[in-house]
Design a protein around this motif. Structure first.
Motif, short mmCIF file in Angstrom:
data_model
loop_
_atom_site.label_atom_id
_atom_site.label_comp_id
_atom_site.label_asym_id
_atom_site.label_seq_id
_atom_site.Cartn_x
_atom_site.Cartn_y
_atom_site.Cartn_z
N LEU A 325 -0.03 28.49 88.97
CA LEU A 325 1.42 28.35 89.07
C LEU A 325 1.97 28.27 87.65
O LEU A 325 1.65 27.34 86.89
CB LEU A 325 1.80 27.11 89.86
N TYR A 326 2.78 29.25 87.27
CA TYR A 326 3.37 29.29 85.93
C TYR A 326 4.80 28.77 85.97
O TYR A 326 5.62 29.28 86.74
CB TYR A 326 3.38 30.72 85.38
N TYR A 327 5.09 27.78 85.16
CA TYR A 327 6.46 27.32 84.96
C TYR A 327 7.03 28.10 83.78
O TYR A 327 6.49 28.05 82.66
CB TYR A 327 6.49 25.83 84.64
N CYS A 328 8.10 28.84 84.02
CA CYS A 328 8.72 29.66 82.98
C CYS A 328 10.09 29.09 82.64
O CYS A 328 10.77 28.52 83.51
CB CYS A 328 8.88 31.11 83.45
N MET A 329 10.51 29.29 81.41
CA MET A 329 11.81 28.78 81.02
C MET A 329 12.93 29.51 81.76
O MET A 329 13.89 28.91 82.21
CB MET A 329 12.01 28.92 79.50
N ASP A 330 12.79 30.84 81.90
CA ASP A 330 13.82 31.61 82.58
C ASP A 330 13.20 32.90 83.10
O ASP A 330 11.99 33.13 82.98
CB ASP A 330 15.02 31.89 81.67
N GLU A 331 14.05 33.75 83.67
CA GLU A 331 13.56 34.99 84.26
C GLU A 331 12.99 35.94 83.21
O GLU A 331 12.00 36.64 83.46
CB GLU A 331 14.69 35.69 85.03
N SER A 332 13.59 35.96 82.04
CA SER A 332 13.09 36.83 80.98
C SER A 332 11.67 36.46 80.59
O SER A 332 10.81 37.32 80.41
CB SER A 332 14.01 36.74 79.76
N GLU A 333 11.41 35.17 80.49
CA GLU A 333 10.07 34.71 80.16
C GLU A 333 9.10 35.03 81.30
O GLU A 333 7.94 35.39 81.07
CB GLU A 333 10.08 33.22 79.88
N GLN A 334 9.56 34.92 82.53
CA GLN A 334 8.75 35.28 83.68
C GLN A 334 8.29 36.74 83.57
O GLN A 334 7.12 37.06 83.78
CB GLN A 334 9.54 35.08 84.98
N CYS A 335 9.22 37.63 83.24
CA CYS A 335 8.90 39.06 83.12
C CYS A 335 7.84 39.29 82.04
O CYS A 335 6.90 40.06 82.24
CB CYS A 335 10.15 39.86 82.79
N GLY A 336 8.00 38.60 80.91
CA GLY A 336 7.04 38.76 79.83
C GLY A 336 5.65 38.29 80.21
O GLY A 336 4.64 38.94 79.91
N LEU A 337 5.59 37.14 80.90
CA LEU A 337 4.29 36.60 81.31
C LEU A 337 3.60 37.49 82.32
O LEU A 337 2.38 37.69 82.27
CB LEU A 337 4.49 35.19 81.89
N VAL A 338 4.37 38.04 83.25
CA VAL A 338 3.78 38.93 84.24
C VAL A 338 3.20 40.17 83.56
O VAL A 338 2.06 40.57 83.83
CB VAL A 338 4.82 39.34 85.30
#
Length: 718
Positions: A325-338
């Motif tokens: 489970l990844y906690y991301c700061m925002d959606e942009s960070e989510q996209c980068g992590l994926v």
């Protein structure tokens, strides 16, 4: 004699295959081999000597039925597959009605309409009755078909269907009744049937004295796949077909009942033992797809379902690694992590096609699609159009293209045709006045030559053509009366995007300002265009509340670009021919990442699965939380997503969602983790944070609380 169809089956599968007579319910958990079990059951019946023409196999695709029958044919060596009745409910109904239709008064030679034909007939009737000419938005032809079909298949009253599933159409109940009445009459007069008619007439056939027993008596055994996805009419058909002979076997998983929007009901599988007394229930729990830690998490998610058949999936595929489970700061960070994780697995030898990103709604992948294109990661999207292929996104891009290139004929045509009263013919005339289609006069359209235009208008110095945008800004256009107000609002919006005041079409200054302009930022331009577009597209599209989120998302994406030209170029690239085309240039290895809605992912499996937007309001959808029934279906949908993973499972939770800033609002909101991950489930996850989130415990909670307090305090400050 050997029985190859039993080889390799586990104890529960073998028990289901060897079942004798009487009703049988097979609860087949995700990845437990239900297709093999059902095919082996057909082979077992053939081996016992049941005539193939007296076996009915009902599936939700013709391909699935053909595959099962072919497998049974191969295992038994009897070569009788062409004699087994197999197919979808609709296909079998059509076949039966060709034989017994006269008992219902059906004439010979009736034809079946597809959904497109049904929609066209609805449109014709709607126009004949004149209801679409009212000032209020009236449901389009596809929505009319959806309402009609939902009413038929759910067996609910029209008022209830509108209130629960189509609330934006509730005001039109009185107008819908004569449309649907005439639709029924028109089908009868035209000797045609739609898909819903096939089911209704099969049900009526079963209820007709004399002929009903004859129809039911054709089959000694009925087998049904994906029973959790059947509707009330289909359940009534099966009950009618088994009034005397109780040999019915249904296979399904209550935990994967996710199609209520198609009128499917979980009650069919939950109530099967009550409808068919003496039912034997066999549960398949051994999973052949996923590693055990993924199954442990999936079991924990389903524990809180209100009504279910208790089952705990297990696997011999043990592994120490847990789902993350990844906690991301925002959606942009989510996209980068994926993207980073996808590329990492690609380097480890996992092809892109063995990796999938799953999400609740089609627009949830908008930002990710842009990130993938920028990183040149090819992808294919299922369960909805790609972000830039959606009609309303195409509309917004048309505005930007015209601002970037005032001679863009296709974009002008799209913009003008959105307006009330502006049909294709009028749009072409207006484009001729703007100088966008200068060749129209040669085609014989005299109106486009605009003979009443004042001398000198339309040319700059030295006889050069004035920009179509300058002509548009000048406002000297002949348009339909109904379009005048809309075109005035569009003129204001586009001027605001350029940062210009009132322009004189004939002035040199006008051309220079339009060419250069002191334009506001791109995000502000899109926001201004949205204010114009929103009331227009409410009259064009049904369910606009969902679509408007895409436009807001477009604003957020635009904030990352410094120029309108780069933004339009990056988003459009080479426009694909269809929704299944690659979103980008072709690759020699023809490998691509899968993007899919959770609904479209059912029945699929991948080595690595990435579930994004695990925030309440996204999962579950904020539009599907009216009651416990809806929430439980959303829980099942999340379960379906988790159980698609074979080896690697990642869940992403953005803590912050940005939205359009209003004068009295805030720029973002703090999200909550999906309610479907309670403490027991969280303990089964490897919880991680990005570099932007160095710690997740008290510090994160304190930060969120601090931001909430700040938002409260802002309320009483000027």
């Amino acid at each position: 004699m050997s029985e190859p169809w039993l080889e390799g089956l586990n104890e529960q599968q073998r028990e289901a295959v060897k079942h004798g007579d009487g009703p049988l319910l097979i609860i087949a958990g995700a990845g437990t081999g239900k297709t093999r079990t059902l095919a082996s059951r057909v082979a077992e019946l053939l081996h016992r000597g049941v005539p193939p023409e007296r076996i009915l196999l009902l599936t939700f695709t013709r391909r699935a039925a053909a595959e099962m029958i072919s497998r049974a044919d191969h295992q038994t060596g009897l070569k009788v597959s062409t004699r087994v009745w197999g197919g979808t409910f609709h296909a079998v109904s059509n076949r039966l009605l060709r034989i017994y239709g006269r008992a219902l008064g059906l004439p010979d030679g009736f034809t079946v309409m597809d959904q497109s034909d049904s929609a066209d007939m609805m449109s014709l009737i709607r126009n004949e009755l004149g209801v679409a000419k009212d000032t209020k938005r009236f449901p389009n032809k596809n929505t009319l078909v959806a309402i009609y079909s939902r009413t038929v298949n759910s067996q609910d009253k029209l008022a209830d269907v509108l209130e629960r599933h189509f609330p934006w159409c509730a005001d039109w109940e009185e107008e819908l009744v004569p449309i649907f009445d005439r639709y029924v009459d028109r089908k009868r007069a035209s000797n045609v049937m739609d898909y819903d008619d096939l089911l209704l007439h099969w049900k009526l056939l079963c209820e007709r004295p004399g002929v009903g027993d004859n129809v039911a008596g054709r089959f000694d055994h009925i087998l049904v796949d994906e029973y959790q996805d059947t509707n009330i009419v289909q359940a009534d058909i099966l009950a009618g077909m088994r009034r005397r002979n109780k040999n019915i076997c249904v296979v399904g998983d209550d935990a994967q009942s996710i199609y209520s929007f198609r009128a499917a009901t979980i009650r069919n599988i939950l109530d099967f033992p009550q409808r068919f007394p003496g039912t034997r229930v066999i549960t398949l729990e051994q999973n052949y797809r996923s590693i055990q830690p993924i199954l442990d998490l999936s079991n924990a998610v389903m524990e809180r379902a209100k009504e279910r058949y208790t089952k705990n999936l297990w696997s011999t595929r043990a592994a120490e690694r847990r789902p993350a489970l990844y906690y991301c700061m925002d959606e942009s960070e989510q996209c980068g992590l994926v993207c980073e994780r996808v590329l990492e697995h690609l380097e480890q030898g996992i092809p892109l096609r063995q990796q999938a990103v799953l999400f609740r709604a089609g627009h949830h992948s908008d930002a990710l699609e842009v990130e993938l294109m920028q990183r040149r990661i090819p992808f294919r999207k299922f369960g909805g159009l790609k972000f830039i292929e959606s009609a309303h996104i195409k509309d917004m891009l048309a505005f930007l293209r015209v601002l970037e290139n005032p001679h863009d004929e296709i974009s002008w045509f799209r913009i003008l045709c959105m307006m009330k009263g502006m049909g294709p013919q009028w749009a072409r005339r207006v484009m001729g006045q703007l100088g966008v289609r200068r060749h129209l006069a040669a085609e014989g359209d005299e109106l486009d030559a605009a003979p009443d235009r004042p001398a000198g208008v339309g040319q700059g110095q030295a006889g050069e053509m004035v920009s179509p945008l300058s002509r548009f800004f000048a406002g000297k256009l002949r348009v339909p009366p109904d379009s005048e107000e809309t075109i005035t609002e569009l003129r204001k919006a586009m001027k605001d995007c350029y940062g210009v005041e009132e322009l004189d079409e004939e002035s040199d200054e006008a051309e220079s300002v339009v060419a250069a302009g002191s334009s506001p930022t791109l995000a502000v331009q899109i926001q201004r265009l949205r204010h114009y577009y929103e009331p227009v597209f409410k009259t064009i599209y049904d369910n606009w509340q969902v679509r408007i989120r895409d436009i807001e998302q477009l604003e957020q994406i635009a904030g990352r670009f410094r120029s309108r030209r780069r933004f339009v170029a990056d988003l459009t690239l080479d426009p694909p021919n269809s929704t299944s085309d690659l979103a980008g240039p072709p690759y020699l290895d023809d490998d691509y990442l899968i993007l899919s809605t959770m609904h479209s992912a059912k029945g699929c499996e991948w080595t690595s699965v990435y579930v994004i937007h695990a925030a309440d309001g996204m999962i579950p959808s904020d539009m599907a939380t009216k009651d416990e029934v809806q929430i439980d279906e959303e829980r099942r949908l999340f379960y379906v997503a988790l159980t698609r993973a074979k080896d690697w499972l990642y869940v992403y939770f953005p803590l912050r969602y940005y939205h359009v800033k209003h004068r009295t609002g805030d720029a973002h909101n703090i999200a909550q983790l999906t309610r479907f991950l309670p403490k027991k489930a969280l303990a089964l996850l490897d919880q991680r944070s990005s570099e932007s989130l160095p710690s997740l415990g008290a510090e994160l909670r304190a930060r969120s609380r601090s931001e909430i307090d700040a938002q409260f305090k802002q309320r009483w400050r000027s």
